[in-house]
Write a protein that holds these residues in place. Structure first.
Motif, PDB file in Angstrom:
ATOM      1  N   MET A   1      34.295  42.365  31.571  1.00 27.98           N
ATOM      2  CA  MET A   1      34.366  41.889  32.958  1.00 27.98           C
ATOM      3  C   MET A   1      34.183  40.378  33.015  1.00 27.98           C
ATOM      4  O   MET A   1      33.365  39.813  32.296  1.00 27.98           O
ATOM      5  N   ASN A   2      34.932  39.719  33.860  1.00 26.76           N
ATOM      6  CA  ASN A   2      34.814  38.288  34.069  1.00 26.76           C
ATOM      7  C   ASN A   2      33.619  38.017  34.968  1.00 26.76           C
ATOM      8  O   ASN A   2      33.611  38.369  36.144  1.00 26.76           O
ATOM      9  N   GLU A   3      32.599  37.392  34.424  1.00 21.60           N
ATOM     10  CA  GLU A   3      31.355  37.175  35.167  1.00 21.60           C
ATOM     11  C   GLU A   3      31.534  36.192  36.320  1.00 21.60           C
ATOM     12  O   GLU A   3      30.677  36.081  37.191  1.00 21.60           O
ATOM     13  N   GLN A   4      32.639  35.442  36.317  1.00 21.76           N
ATOM     14  CA  GLN A   4      32.875  34.478  37.390  1.00 21.76           C
ATOM     15  C   GLN A   4      33.392  35.152  38.660  1.00 21.76           C
ATOM     16  O   GLN A   4      33.387  34.550  39.728  1.00 21.76           O
ATOM     17  N   ARG A   6      33.126  37.384  41.708  1.00 25.03           N
ATOM     18  CA  ARG A   6      32.081  37.969  42.541  1.00 25.03           C
ATOM     19  C   ARG A   6      32.604  39.230  43.217  1.00 25.03           C
ATOM     20  O   ARG A   6      33.802  39.371  43.446  1.00 25.03           O
ATOM     21  N   PRO A   7      31.696  40.160  43.537  1.00 22.96           N
ATOM     22  CA  PRO A   7      32.131  41.443  44.133  1.00 22.96           C
ATOM     23  C   PRO A   7      32.541  41.310  45.602  1.00 22.96           C
ATOM     24  O   PRO A   7      31.977  41.945  46.491  1.00 22.96           O
ATOM     25  N   VAL A   8      33.555  40.500  45.850  1.00 23.10           N
ATOM     26  CA  VAL A   8      33.977  40.225  47.227  1.00 23.10           C
ATOM     27  C   VAL A   8      34.786  41.366  47.825  1.00 23.10           C
ATOM     28  O   VAL A   8      35.086  41.349  49.021  1.00 23.10           O
ATOM     29  N   LEU A   9      35.165  42.349  46.992  1.00 22.44           N
ATOM     30  CA  LEU A   9      35.933  43.487  47.501  1.00 22.44           C
ATOM     31  C   LEU A   9      35.111  44.778  47.477  1.00 22.44           C
ATOM     32  O   LEU A   9      35.675  45.874  47.581  1.00 22.44           O
ATOM     33  N   THR A  10      33.805  44.658  47.397  1.00 22.78           N
ATOM     34  CA  THR A  10      32.942  45.835  47.392  1.00 22.78           C
ATOM     35  C   THR A  10      33.179  46.669  48.657  1.00 22.78           C
ATOM     36  O   THR A  10      33.201  46.139  49.771  1.00 22.78           O
ATOM     37  N   GLY A  11      33.357  47.968  48.449  1.00 20.55           N
ATOM     38  CA  GLY A  11      33.606  48.868  49.573  1.00 20.55           C
ATOM     39  C   GLY A  11      35.066  49.026  49.929  1.00 20.55           C
ATOM     40  O   GLY A  11      35.427  49.924  50.693  1.00 20.55           O
ATOM     41  N   GLY A  28      46.667  44.743  35.342  1.00 18.06           N
ATOM     42  CA  GLY A  28      45.965  43.488  35.606  1.00 18.06           C
ATOM     43  C   GLY A  28      45.430  43.441  37.022  1.00 18.06           C
ATOM     44  O   GLY A  28      44.304  42.991  37.269  1.00 18.06           O
ATOM     45  N   CYS A  29      46.221  43.937  37.975  1.00 17.53           N
ATOM     46  CA  CYS A  29      45.778  43.983  39.372  1.00 17.53           C
ATOM     47  C   CYS A  29      44.593  44.933  39.532  1.00 17.53           C
ATOM     48  O   CYS A  29      43.578  44.592  40.161  1.00 17.53           O
ATOM     49  N   ALA A  30      44.726  46.125  38.956  1.00 20.24           N
ATOM     50  CA  ALA A  30      43.656  47.117  39.076  1.00 20.24           C
ATOM     51  C   ALA A  30      42.354  46.592  38.470  1.00 20.24           C
ATOM     52  O   ALA A  30      41.276  46.752  39.049  1.00 20.24           O
ATOM     53  N   LYS A  31      42.470  45.962  37.320  1.00 16.38           N
ATOM     54  CA  LYS A  31      41.274  45.442  36.643  1.00 16.38           C
ATOM     55  C   LYS A  31      40.616  44.339  37.467  1.00 16.38           C
ATOM     56  O   LYS A  31      39.385  44.297  37.605  1.00 16.38           O
ATOM     57  N   ALA A  32      41.424  43.456  38.046  1.00 14.24           N
ATOM     58  CA  ALA A  32      40.881  42.375  38.874  1.00 14.24           C
ATOM     59  C   ALA A  32      40.212  42.935  40.130  1.00 14.24           C
ATOM     60  O   ALA A  32      39.126  42.491  40.519  1.00 14.24           O
ATOM     61  N   PHE A  33      40.847  43.917  40.781  1.00 13.27           N
ATOM     62  CA  PHE A  33      40.240  44.531  41.967  1.00 13.27           C
ATOM     63  C   PHE A  33      38.900  45.175  41.614  1.00 13.27           C
ATOM     64  O   PHE A  33      37.936  45.067  42.366  1.00 13.27           O
ATOM     65  N   ARG A  34      38.868  45.852  40.466  1.00 14.46           N
ATOM     66  CA  ARG A  34      37.628  46.521  40.067  1.00 14.46           C
ATOM     67  C   ARG A  34      36.532  45.518  39.776  1.00 14.46           C
ATOM     68  O   ARG A  34      35.369  45.721  40.161  1.00 14.46           O
ATOM     69  N   GLY A 230      46.722  39.488  38.523  1.00 14.50           N
ATOM     70  CA  GLY A 230      45.674  40.310  39.133  1.00 14.50           C
ATOM     71  C   GLY A 230      44.687  39.497  39.960  1.00 14.50           C
ATOM     72  O   GLY A 230      44.344  39.877  41.087  1.00 14.50           O
ATOM     73  N   TYR A 231      44.241  38.386  39.418  1.00 16.94           N
ATOM     74  CA  TYR A 231      43.263  37.574  40.149  1.00 16.94           C
ATOM     75  C   TYR A 231      43.879  36.940  41.397  1.00 16.94           C
ATOM     76  O   TYR A 231      43.199  36.776  42.419  1.00 16.94           O
ATOM     77  N   THR A 232      45.158  36.589  41.327  1.00 18.86           N
ATOM     78  CA  THR A 232      45.831  36.072  42.520  1.00 18.86           C
ATOM     79  C   THR A 232      45.860  37.132  43.615  1.00 18.86           C
ATOM     80  O   THR A 232      45.568  36.854  44.789  1.00 18.86           O
ATOM     81  N   CYS A 233      46.192  38.374  43.238  1.00 26.31           N
ATOM     82  CA  CYS A 233      46.228  39.462  44.226  1.00 26.31           C
ATOM     83  C   CYS A 233      44.824  39.754  44.767  1.00 26.31           C
ATOM     84  O   CYS A 233      44.663  40.026  45.962  1.00 26.31           O
ATOM     85  N   ALA A 234      43.821  39.698  43.892  1.00 28.78           N
ATOM     86  CA  ALA A 234      42.448  39.931  44.347  1.00 28.78           C
ATOM     87  C   ALA A 234      42.050  38.894  45.401  1.00 28.78           C
ATOM     88  O   ALA A 234      41.451  39.230  46.432  1.00 28.78           O
ATOM     89  N   TYR A 235      42.394  37.638  45.151  1.00 25.82           N
ATOM     90  CA  TYR A 235      42.116  36.588  46.142  1.00 25.82           C
ATOM     91  C   TYR A 235      42.821  36.874  47.461  1.00 25.82           C
ATOM     92  O   TYR A 235      42.220  36.791  48.540  1.00 25.82           O
ATOM     93  N   LEU A 236      44.104  37.232  47.381  1.00 20.64           N
ATOM     94  CA  LEU A 236      44.875  37.468  48.596  1.00 20.64           C
ATOM     95  C   LEU A 236      44.370  38.665  49.388  1.00 20.64           C
ATOM     96  O   LEU A 236      44.626  38.775  50.595  1.00 20.64           O
ATOM     97  N   ALA A 237      43.647  39.571  48.718  1.00 21.90           N
ATOM     98  CA  ALA A 237      43.098  40.745  49.396  1.00 21.90           C
ATOM     99  C   ALA A 237      41.756  40.477  50.068  1.00 21.90           C
ATOM    100  O   ALA A 237      41.242  41.336  50.783  1.00 21.90           O
ATOM    101  N   THR A 238      41.209  39.287  49.857  1.00 22.64           N
ATOM    102  CA  THR A 238      39.906  38.952  50.438  1.00 22.64           C
ATOM    103  C   THR A 238      40.067  38.247  51.782  1.00 22.64           C
ATOM    104  O   THR A 238      41.154  37.776  52.132  1.00 22.64           O
TER     105      THR A 238
END
Length: 259
Positions: A1-4, A6-11, A28-34, A230-238
Motif C-alpha cells: 500500500m502507498n502510505e502517501q 490517505r483514506p479519503v474514499l472511506t465508506g 490499477g483503479c481498484a487498487k488505488a480506490f482500496r 488508478g490514482y488519477t481516478c481516485a482523485y477524481l472520485a473525491t
C-alpha cells in the motif's frame, strides 16, 4: 500500500469492471480506490478469467465478486441487483472493457464488417451507457463514473482501426451522460491513458512500436503505468474534484500535446 494515499474514499462503494490480470488498468483503479479506503465490487469475464481475477479480488478484500459478460443478457442486471441488495448504494463505477473481433480489429476500417463494428460498439461503448442507467439510481448522494478511452479516439493512430471510431463514440457518450446526470451530482469522466502493456493492447498490430514512440514523445520522458491511471481516478472520485465532469482526462505523461 502507498502510505502517501490517505483514506479519503472511506465508506465509498466502487464497482470495477474490466480486470483481467494484475496488469489491467482496471486493477490499477481498484487498487488505488482500496488504498483510499473504498469497498470494492469486482467482476471477471468468465470462468477462464476467474482464476486470474479472483485472487486479486481477495487481495483487495472485495466483498462482492461476480461473473460479468456484458454481451450475455441478464448478467449486468444481476450484478447491479446484488450491489443494491448488499450495499444499497454505489459511489464509483469503472468501465474498462473493450472488444472487437480479431479480423475486424487487425484489418483497416474500410474492411471492418457491419457485424464486427456493431459488436465492438456494443461491448466497448453502449455497455457503458447500460451500466450508467443501472448505476445512477444507486448513486443516491452523487457519484463518479469512469470509462477508459485512448488517444486514437481523437487522432488517427495507425493500426488502431475500428477502435478509433468506437472510442470516439465512448468519449461523446461520456459528455452526454455528464450533462444528463449532472443534476443528480453524478460526474462522468473519459480517461485516456497513454499506451500500456495490457492484454487488450496486445491485439494491436505493431504495439511495441507504439509504446516506443509514445515514450519518445512524452514531455515527461516515460510511459505511464496502471497505478498512474488508478490514482488519477481516485482523485477524481473525491470531493477535491467535485466540480470536474464531462471531459477527457489524459494520463499519458503529456504525449497528447505533442504533434
Amino acid at each position: 500500500m502507498n502510505e502517501q494515499i490517505r483514506p479519503v474514499l472511506t465508506g465509498k462503494k466502487a464497482l470495477v469492471v474490466g480486470i483481467a490480470n494484475d496488469q489491467s488498468i482496471a486493477y490499477g483503479c481498484a487498487k488505488a480506490f482500496r488504498e483510499a479506503g473504498a469497498d470494492l465490487a469486482v467482476t471477471w469475464l468468465n470462468e477462464k478469467a476467474r482464476k486470474y481475477v479472483e485472487p486479486l479480488a481477495q487481495e483487495l478484500e472485495a466483498p462482492i465478486t461476480a461473473e460479468l459478460n456484458v454481451a450475455e443478457p441478464g448478467q449486468l442486471e444481476a450484478v447491479f441487483d446484488r450491489i443494491g441488495k448488499t450495499w444499497g448504494q454505489l459511489d464509483i463505477l469503472v468501465h474498462s472493457i473493450a472488444f472487437a473481433p480479431m479480423n475486424d480489429l487487425q484489418g483497416g476500417l474500410l474492411d471492418c464488417s457491419a457485424e464486427g463494428f456493431a459488436k465492438a460498439m456494443d461491448i466497448s461503448c453502449h455497455s457503458f451507457i447500460r451500466m450508467s442507467r443501472l448505476a445512477a439510481p444507486l448513486m443516491k448522494d452523487g457519484g463518479t463514473m469512469f470509462a477508459m478511452s485512448y488517444y486514437g479516439a481523437n487522432r488517427v493512430v495507425p493500426n488502431y482501426n475500428v477502435m478509433g471510431p468506437v472510442k470516439a463514440a465512448l468519449e461523446a457518450s461520456c459528455r452526454y451522460l455528464a450533462y444528463e446526470l449532472g443534476p443528480q451530482r453524478i460526474r462522468v469522466h473519459a480517461i485516456s491513458p497513454g499506451p500500456l502493456k495490457t492484454r487488450a493492447a496486445s491485439g494491436l498490430k505493431d504495439f511495441e512500436l507504439l509504446l516506443n514512440e509514445a515514450a519518445k514523445k512524452a514531455p515527461l520522458g516515460e510511459l505511464v503505468d496502471i497505478m498512474d491511471v488508478g490514482y488519477t481516478c481516485a482523485y477524481l472520485a473525491t470531493p477535491f474534484a467535485q466540480r470536474v465532469t464531462g471531459g477527457t482526462v489524459y494520463v499519458d505523461g503529456g504525449t497528447n500535446i505533442v504533434a
